[in-house]
Design a protein around this motif. Structure first.
Motif, PDB file in Angstrom:
ATOM      1  N   GLU A 298       0.810  -1.220   0.000  1.00  0.00           N
ATOM      2  CA  GLU A 298       0.000   0.000   0.000  1.00  0.00           C
ATOM      3  C   GLU A 298       0.847   1.276   0.000  1.00  0.00           C
ATOM      4  OE1 GLU A 298      -2.353  -0.686   3.464  1.00  0.00           O
ATOM      5  OE2 GLU A 298      -3.134  -2.557   2.666  1.00  0.00           O
ATOM      6  N   SER A 299       2.125   1.185  -0.372  1.00  0.00           N
ATOM      7  CA  SER A 299       2.969   2.374  -0.339  1.00  0.00           C
ATOM      8  C   SER A 299       3.950   2.473  -1.500  1.00  0.00           C
ATOM      9  CB  SER A 299       3.741   2.436   0.980  1.00  0.00           C
ATOM     10  OG  SER A 299       4.609   1.334   1.086  1.00  0.00           O
ATOM     11  N   ILE A 300       4.241   1.384  -2.171  1.00  0.00           N
ATOM     12  CA  ILE A 300       5.158   1.393  -3.309  1.00  0.00           C
ATOM     13  C   ILE A 300       4.311   1.137  -4.553  1.00  0.00           C
ATOM     14  CG2 ILE A 300       7.181   0.328  -4.371  1.00  0.00           C
ATOM     15  CD1 ILE A 300       7.934  -0.642  -1.492  1.00  0.00           C
ATOM     16  N   HIS A 301       4.053   2.183  -5.314  1.00  0.00           N
ATOM     17  CA  HIS A 301       3.137   2.096  -6.449  1.00  0.00           C
ATOM     18  C   HIS A 301       3.905   1.870  -7.754  1.00  0.00           C
ATOM     19  CE1 HIS A 301       0.136   3.459  -3.651  1.00  0.00           C
ATOM     20  NE2 HIS A 301       0.923   4.469  -3.336  1.00  0.00           N
ATOM     21  N   TYR A 302       3.288   1.118  -8.661  1.00  0.00           N
ATOM     22  CA  TYR A 302       3.870   0.888  -9.979  1.00  0.00           C
ATOM     23  C   TYR A 302       2.777   1.005 -11.034  1.00  0.00           C
ATOM     24  CZ  TYR A 302       2.067  -3.828  -9.184  1.00  0.00           C
ATOM     25  OH  TYR A 302       1.251  -4.900  -8.901  1.00  0.00           O
ATOM     26  N   PHE A 303       3.200   1.349 -12.252  1.00  0.00           N
ATOM     27  CA  PHE A 303       2.249   1.652 -13.312  1.00  0.00           C
ATOM     28  C   PHE A 303       2.148   0.563 -14.371  1.00  0.00           C
ATOM     29  CE2 PHE A 303       3.255   5.571 -11.248  1.00  0.00           C
ATOM     30  CZ  PHE A 303       2.026   6.195 -11.145  1.00  0.00           C
ATOM     31  N   ASP A 304       3.131  -0.324 -14.422  1.00  0.00           N
ATOM     32  CA  ASP A 304       3.052  -1.463 -15.337  1.00  0.00           C
ATOM     33  C   ASP A 304       4.002  -2.554 -14.858  1.00  0.00           C
ATOM     34  OD1 ASP A 304       5.699  -0.952 -16.429  1.00  0.00           O
ATOM     35  OD2 ASP A 304       4.807   0.540 -17.740  1.00  0.00           O
ATOM     36  N   ASP A 305       3.863  -3.736 -15.440  1.00  0.00           N
ATOM     37  CA  ASP A 305       4.680  -4.873 -15.019  1.00  0.00           C
ATOM     38  C   ASP A 305       6.162  -4.652 -15.271  1.00  0.00           C
ATOM     39  OD1 ASP A 305       2.443  -6.229 -14.113  1.00  0.00           O
ATOM     40  OD2 ASP A 305       2.152  -7.311 -16.001  1.00  0.00           O
TER      41      ASP A 305
ATOM     42  N   GLU B  95       8.144  -1.380   5.093  1.00  0.00           N
ATOM     43  CA  GLU B  95       6.773  -1.201   4.610  1.00  0.00           C
ATOM     44  C   GLU B  95       5.964  -2.495   4.710  1.00  0.00           C
ATOM     45  OE1 GLU B  95       5.289   1.792   3.826  1.00  0.00           O
ATOM     46  OE2 GLU B  95       7.182   2.441   4.712  1.00  0.00           O
ATOM     47  N   ALA B  96       6.609  -3.630   4.499  1.00  0.00           N
ATOM     48  CA  ALA B  96       5.929  -4.921   4.636  1.00  0.00           C
ATOM     49  C   ALA B  96       5.487  -5.142   6.077  1.00  0.00           C
ATOM     50  CB  ALA B  96       6.850  -6.052   4.174  1.00  0.00           C
ATOM     51  N   VAL B  97       6.353  -4.807   7.011  1.00  0.00           N
ATOM     52  CA  VAL B  97       6.020  -4.960   8.421  1.00  0.00           C
ATOM     53  C   VAL B  97       4.876  -4.017   8.794  1.00  0.00           C
ATOM     54  CG1 VAL B  97       6.887  -4.624  10.771  1.00  0.00           C
ATOM     55  CG2 VAL B  97       8.288  -5.823   9.086  1.00  0.00           C
ATOM     56  N   LYS B  98       4.939  -2.774   8.330  1.00  0.00           N
ATOM     57  CA  LYS B  98       3.867  -1.820   8.614  1.00  0.00           C
ATOM     58  C   LYS B  98       2.538  -2.307   8.036  1.00  0.00           C
ATOM     59  CE  LYS B  98       6.676   2.403   8.735  1.00  0.00           C
ATOM     60  NZ  LYS B  98       6.933   3.682   8.006  1.00  0.00           N
ATOM     61  N   ALA B  99       2.570  -2.862   6.832  1.00  0.00           N
ATOM     62  CA  ALA B  99       1.348  -3.400   6.215  1.00  0.00           C
ATOM     63  C   ALA B  99       0.809  -4.557   7.055  1.00  0.00           C
ATOM     64  CB  ALA B  99       1.623  -3.845   4.783  1.00  0.00           C
ATOM     65  N   GLY B 100       1.703  -5.376   7.575  1.00  0.00           N
ATOM     66  CA  GLY B 100       1.288  -6.472   8.443  1.00  0.00           C
ATOM     67  C   GLY B 100       0.606  -5.959   9.702  1.00  0.00           C
ATOM     68  N   PHE B 101       1.146  -4.869  10.283  1.00  0.00           N
ATOM     69  CA  PHE B 101       0.507  -4.259  11.452  1.00  0.00           C
ATOM     70  C   PHE B 101      -0.914  -3.818  11.099  1.00  0.00           C
ATOM     71  CE2 PHE B 101       4.814  -3.055  13.237  1.00  0.00           C
ATOM     72  CZ  PHE B 101       4.681  -3.788  14.401  1.00  0.00           C
ATOM     73  N   ARG B 102      -1.043  -3.108   9.980  1.00  0.00           N
ATOM     74  CA  ARG B 102      -2.355  -2.597   9.581  1.00  0.00           C
ATOM     75  C   ARG B 102      -3.349  -3.729   9.335  1.00  0.00           C
ATOM     76  NH1 ARG B 102       1.003   0.887   6.578  1.00  0.00           N
ATOM     77  NH2 ARG B 102       0.699  -0.336   4.679  1.00  0.00           N
ATOM     78  N   ARG B 103      -2.851  -4.852   8.870  1.00  0.00           N
ATOM     79  CA  ARG B 103      -3.723  -5.985   8.540  1.00  0.00           C
ATOM     80  C   ARG B 103      -3.941  -6.932   9.718  1.00  0.00           C
ATOM     81  NH1 ARG B 103      -0.530  -7.115   2.890  1.00  0.00           N
ATOM     82  NH2 ARG B 103      -1.093  -5.149   1.896  1.00  0.00           N
TER      83      ARG B 103
END
Length: 83
Positions: free
Chosen positions: A26-33, A54-62
């Motif tokens: 939810e923090s590292i955005h990409y526009f194509d493969d 960021e992965a750890v933070k996402a885990g906290f949020r989830r």
């Protein structure tokens, strides 16, 4: 094609180009493969640490961790970020 419809179509195409295809954690955005694969293949140590944080933070949020794990991870993150 009517000028208004043509303009509307062009604006929609531009909006599509500016809208990320997806995101990592939810923090590292990409526009194509290709952009995502380039990020993976050229990742440096700083980017790797950022991804892990960021992965750890996402885990906290989830809600992925037990309370004791949250404390350990939180202290580890603060240690890494303060360096």
């Amino acid at each position: 094609m009517e000028p208004e419809k043509k303009l509307d179509k062009e604006l929609n195409e531009i909006a599509d180009q500016l809208t990320p295809k997806g995101s990592l954690f939810e923090s590292i955005h990409y526009f194509d493969d290709n952009q995502l694969n380039e990020f993976y293949s050229q990742m440096n140590q700083e980017q790797a640490i950022y991804c892990l944080v960021e992965a750890v933070k996402a885990g906290f949020r989830r809600g992925a961790y037990k309370l004791e794990e949250c404390e350990a991870i939180s202290r580890a993150l603060r240690t890494i970020i303060q360096k």
